[in-house]
Enzyme design. Sequence first.
Site, mmCIF file in Angstrom:
data_model
loop_
_atom_site.group_PDB
_atom_site.id
_atom_site.type_symbol
_atom_site.label_atom_id
_atom_site.label_comp_id
_atom_site.label_asym_id
_atom_site.label_seq_id
_atom_site.Cartn_x
_atom_site.Cartn_y
_atom_site.Cartn_z
ATOM 1 N N SER A 48 0.847 -1.194 0.000
ATOM 2 C CA SER A 48 0.000 0.000 0.000
ATOM 3 C C SER A 48 0.874 1.233 0.000
ATOM 4 C CB SER A 48 -0.893 0.003 1.254
ATOM 5 O OG SER A 48 -1.482 1.273 1.472
ATOM 6 N N TYR A 98 -2.908 -0.456 9.974
ATOM 7 C CA TYR A 98 -2.831 -0.803 8.561
ATOM 8 C C TYR A 98 -1.502 -0.345 7.965
ATOM 9 C CZ TYR A 98 -4.098 -1.027 3.623
ATOM 10 O OH TYR A 98 -4.127 -1.306 2.285
#
Length: 250
Positions: free
Chosen positions: A144, A157
């Site tokens: 990500s 995350y």
Amino acid sequence: MAAELAGQVAIVTGGGRGIGRAVARALAAAGTAVMVSARTEDQLTETVGLIERTGGVARAHPADVTDGAAVDELVKDTERRLGPVDLLVNNAGNIGAVGPLWEVDPEVWWRVMEVNVRGVMLCSRAVLPGMIARRCGRIINVASGSSLGPLPAMSGYATSKTAVVRLTEHLAADTQPTASASSRSCPAWCTPTWRPSCWNRRKGSGGHRNTAGRTRSGMCPRSRPGNSAVSWPRVRPMASAAAWSRSRTI
């Protein structure tokens, strides 16, 4: 590139929806036999149906990527039904705890690490012995953009995806004597099929205020619309055996 993928066998985790489904469908369209895995069986059934209706080959195997025994069985079932695994796409992920670190449930925060890091480790560990023995194989870890810098209100995350990037680099180094390789992809923002109720809980704030008093705009997928299909052009070069650099971010 489609010719290079034809006849290959792939496992795509998190393949029931979103990025995983888009990647699985694209691989199948290129001639790869795909095993899709996720925890939700009806979503997997839908993905397999979409692939088979366009002439592709796909099978489904529900599994929790944090469960080592379940992951081992996923790989064994793939080998029984489709053949040796040539490509693993570690896409299964968890957003989990949204909010400042001091406000989120620590168990929910840690669950993000289990899915996003332990899951990648277990799945990679399960396929690598066969890849190394055959001196052929590819692993794609979906990372990500949050691994490149802070992501307000999503420390779990962002931390997990940063760990995925480093784990990918170590896998690439450890497999260097063999013909197997690993890589990572940082997909563009995609329209999610989930929407955490707490995502925009500080309404009117324009984001979460950090300890320095500056307001950081929330990087919310709602404000960055896209489509899961945009991820395939980023993944495709890494799926091809002819396109390898050992560890890279696309």
